[in-house]
Design a protein around this motif. Sequence first.
Motif, PDB file in Angstrom:
ATOM      1  N   LEU A 123       0.826  -1.211   0.000  1.00 54.27           N
ATOM      2  CA  LEU A 123       0.000   0.000   0.000  1.00 54.27           C
ATOM      3  C   LEU A 123       0.861   1.262   0.000  1.00 54.27           C
ATOM      4  CD1 LEU A 123      -2.844  -0.979   2.504  1.00 54.27           C
ATOM      5  CD2 LEU A 123      -3.089  -0.565   0.055  1.00 54.27           C
ATOM      6  N   LYS A 124       1.993   1.198   0.693  1.00 56.75           N
ATOM      7  CA  LYS A 124       2.906   2.336   0.717  1.00 56.75           C
ATOM      8  C   LYS A 124       3.477   2.598  -0.667  1.00 56.75           C
ATOM      9  CE  LYS A 124       6.661   4.243   3.520  1.00 56.75           C
ATOM     10  NZ  LYS A 124       7.600   3.975   4.658  1.00 56.75           N
ATOM     11  N   LYS A 125       3.777   1.519  -1.399  1.00 54.06           N
ATOM     12  CA  LYS A 125       4.284   1.668  -2.764  1.00 54.06           C
ATOM     13  C   LYS A 125       3.244   2.318  -3.676  1.00 54.06           C
ATOM     14  CE  LYS A 125       7.340  -2.384  -2.649  1.00 54.06           C
ATOM     15  NZ  LYS A 125       7.593  -3.735  -3.245  1.00 54.06           N
ATOM     16  N   ARG A 126       1.984   2.079  -3.369  1.00 53.13           N
ATOM     17  CA  ARG A 126       0.904   2.607  -4.200  1.00 53.13           C
ATOM     18  C   ARG A 126       0.478   4.018  -3.789  1.00 53.13           C
ATOM     19  NH1 ARG A 126      -2.966  -2.713  -5.376  1.00 53.13           N
ATOM     20  NH2 ARG A 126      -1.232  -4.149  -5.829  1.00 53.13           N
ATOM     21  N   GLY A 127       1.224   4.601  -2.870  1.00 56.80           N
ATOM     22  CA  GLY A 127       0.985   5.997  -2.524  1.00 56.80           C
ATOM     23  C   GLY A 127       0.194   6.253  -1.264  1.00 56.80           C
TER      24      GLY A 127
END
Length: 219
Positions: A123-127
């Motif tokens: 989720l962090k990678k997806r912003g």
Amino acid sequence: MSMLTPPGMGGKKYRITGDRYPRMRRPRHRRRIALAITAAVCALALAGWGTLQLIDVFGGRGGTAQAAQDKKKCPDKGGDGTKPAGALVAGTGKPLPKPADVTVNVFNATARGGLAKTTADELKKRGFKVGKVGNAPPAYDKKIKGTGVLLGAQTTSEGAQKVLGTQLAGAEPKTDTRKTGDVDLLIGDTFKALAEPAAAQKALTALTAQPKTDPRCRK
């Protein structure tokens, strides 16, 4: 027919025949005068109406009326007459939040270890902004049979929860009494992984896309 006996005629009877009687007709010139007066009244009424329309246009009232009509046909405009950047959160007039504006707490409600951390990292990678990560609280631990639950305040149900929901198909939205704007992602028994990045992005784009409006609203 009638039988008349004029005096002095020796009692003789005379027959008056015929079915035509003199008729009173209005002189034709009076009819022409009446028609002329009616036409003049209509012409004056039209001229007066046209004058009022010109006064409205050049006096600015016409523009005000048109603006009022346009406002009714442009529900996507904000209170200041500007167009929001995307779809609105129901009842607030505000645009849906971006992933970077959504804080997600990821909790694992299954018996499988490591799901909370790996999901939070993705989720962090997806912003998205990641908050707490760990095991689900007792009220939900080992009790979620589906893919997951999205839990947050009532104010997040039409905003942050919908944005987060694009990343996990089938997640059940729920609300609680918290006053903050963060959202919990509680991972359930049938969870395998988040939606594929392309599919999640497509769903997010469709959710936040500006709806089509009347061309007059695009100012």
